[in-house]
Write an enzyme that holds these catalytic residues in place. Sequence first.
Site, mmCIF file in Angstrom:
data_model
loop_
_atom_site.group_PDB
_atom_site.id
_atom_site.type_symbol
_atom_site.label_atom_id
_atom_site.label_comp_id
_atom_site.label_asym_id
_atom_site.label_seq_id
_atom_site.Cartn_x
_atom_site.Cartn_y
_atom_site.Cartn_z
ATOM 1 N N ASP A 19 12.084 32.715 67.669
ATOM 2 C CA ASP A 19 11.471 31.156 67.901
ATOM 3 C C ASP A 19 10.423 30.337 68.015
ATOM 4 O O ASP A 19 9.073 31.178 68.835
ATOM 5 C CB ASP A 19 12.188 31.115 69.095
ATOM 6 C CG ASP A 19 13.468 29.529 68.743
ATOM 7 O OD1 ASP A 19 11.897 28.598 68.379
ATOM 8 O OD2 ASP A 19 14.051 29.289 69.465
ATOM 9 N N GLU A 36 17.791 21.391 73.628
ATOM 10 C CA GLU A 36 17.503 22.461 75.234
ATOM 11 C C GLU A 36 16.622 21.858 76.437
ATOM 12 O O GLU A 36 15.990 21.685 75.403
ATOM 13 C CB GLU A 36 17.194 24.012 74.199
ATOM 14 C CG GLU A 36 15.990 23.591 73.371
ATOM 15 C CD GLU A 36 15.541 24.363 72.659
ATOM 16 O OE1 GLU A 36 14.942 25.439 72.818
ATOM 17 O OE2 GLU A 36 15.710 23.961 70.961
#
Length: 788
Positions: free
Chosen positions: A323, A519
């Site tokens: 990520d 997020e």
Amino acid sequence: MPRTAIRDVAGTARRRRRGTSLVLAVALTATGLGVALTGTTATSPPAQAADAPYLDASLPTGARVADLLDRMTLDDKIGQMTQAERAVVTPADMTTYRLGSVLSGGGSAPSPNTTAGWADLYDGLQRGALATPLQIPMLYGIDAVHGNNNARGATIFPHNIGLGATRDPQLVQEIGRAVAEEVSATGVDWTFAPCLCVARDDRWGRTYESFGEDPEIASSMATIVTGFQGERLGGPASVLATAKHYLGDGGTAQGRDQGDTRVTEAELRAVHLPPFQAAIDKGVGSVMVSYSSWNGEKLHGHRYLLTDVLKDELGFDGFVVSDWAGIDQLDGAPGFTAAEVATAINAGIDMVMVPNDFETFLTHLRQGAQSGTIPMSRIDDAVTRVLTQKFELGLFENPYADRTYASTVGSAAHRALARTAVQKSQVVLRNTGVLPLARTGGTVCVAGKNAHDIGNQSGGWTLTWQGASGPTVPGTTILEGIREVLAGGRTTTFAADASNVDASCSVAIAVVGERPYAEGQGDRPNGLSLDSTDTRALERIRTSGVPTVAVLVSGRPLDVSGLLPSVDAFVAAWLPGSEGAGVADVLFGAVAPTGTLPVSWPATATQQPINAGDGQTPLFPLGAGLTWPSEGGNDPEPTTTPTPSPTPAPTPTPAPTPTPTPSPTPSPTTPAPSPTPTPAPTTPAAPATACTATWHTDSSWGGGFTATVTVRSTGTVALQGWRVTWAWSDGADLANGWNASFTRSGGTQTAANVAYNGSLAPSASTSFGLQGTTTTDLRTPTPTCVAS
């Protein structure tokens, strides 16, 4: 960087990727490249690639990969393992550093942000990649998570939580195909989707990226992988899919983003692993690692889960990508270190999303390979995996954007598909008889901050990372959809603060809920209450005495226990995206609601986490959802408000969990079989209520396993309940189960339906899951189902 020659690498014009127009692929050979690439191990002249076997599309992929790998220098190889953000790279950087991939983070877009602007950006960077001696094309990745949502003008589909409510894998596959077409028009060939996280705590800010709390729901929605990639990679509008975030990011303590999932391995395997196995079974080309930890150990350095489980046990043969700057977090301090790079690569990460400091990363990776800290066998394995996907995608033959797909971006067909998805995602949780609303008659008064705000109804990951309120994307708000569906049949008024609601209204529709977030910023550790704007508007409506329908636009269940007594109907609309008319279609009876809850709805503000089978009593259980016949919106709604109950409305009887292939909307009651004038057949008639049970072992390991049992109604009359029994082999036992009530007597195990999945119409099915232990090799049980 000095260049000494320009030549046509293939000798002929090549077709554009996935298209029919012709372009000329030109590459540059270079001298002195080892100076630009400090520390290079290359000493031989550049390979003469034009006649190389790896450029022969008739050869098997494995042979092409082996030939190309044999020609690559260390710098060629580590470049393929590197992904940089498009804002910090140029075409020249692609050439100099041999970069294998580029990405756009949320909101990172070209100027102008148009389909042509994206294609131009892609082709420019691709020309830089093809100007390397070996002419290896790049991959370009984006978060196309509910449409090509970074690109202006794209169709915005419901977020995954709404798609989970549809229980419709075929619809989700069709959405993946539509998104792939719109992505392909921009040249981009890789999406960081689907998110297969199993959200177990709704306070998590990424809950809406999950298909639900039940691993079976997420597993069934792995059909979107086929939608993105096509039946095979390299076909028309084929876009590489990514299963993310591996593993357990939906189970972190307190729902903290990038937090710690503190569960046993048995629970990790039972709840969080099955969707990834399903994606691998669909041929997913890449897997993205989670920021989160498992029992304190960061996934970006977890060799057991990345290599032993994912690659070796599950058989994943694609490549693993980190990520965004994920390996930076391994030592808890900002910035890459050589140790972090070595840990991540040795754990099994094949491509690293740097994204901004790619030069430092390349230095550490090169030095690790040269020193032996990172074995060359690990480097070669990573590069082999990346190259395999590039060959399978057909990038070596068709490296440029296929602009013929430009007409699909925001097309009428794709918007119609999105509207259907919105219709099927609506979950009606309370209805005293006011729904469906009539399409003729008195005044409809619409209120609430989310009624006329397409940014709010689209949510996060829409043009920007966190999303934004307001007219951010083309489409139809819920208010505009109401006006479209009524088409002059009724008068409508609107005020966000409900100042328009008074005795002149026949009915009020209050559209409330969340504003966009993503997020981190979306985490709500202190609870999931409605905000003061919503509560003020709802109180104003309540005092008017007007019959009220509350529509909640949100990425997760909110605390609505105090709201329910004062409204006549309550609908969970999730985050519908750009086609708000789909909400209106259900409210006014143009289509019947078929959505069912993909999560358990908490009864109190403090009831988190809550999931089916955990012993808590939700306000509405997993699978709840009401319906009515289609085209029923012709009877006027009540003109007076029913007396509100002092307590929340009783939990509705849930709709049965549908089969992976959606069945037609059920009738309110199941008709009895028509009598026949002919004599009864000589063979015994099938029982009116009957069922079958089918066992499937999802995964197994030394000492344990997980399994799914599918129960199907095979009679002519709906089941009201079911019971499944089977005999355990020696040494086998139940450790954990969900979606059923389990008991054991001797060697016989029984699983009975729970409240929300006992009622099954003829031919309908549901399933339950379990995790078990065994001291010997598991012998597959033969379950028997009986109606109860």
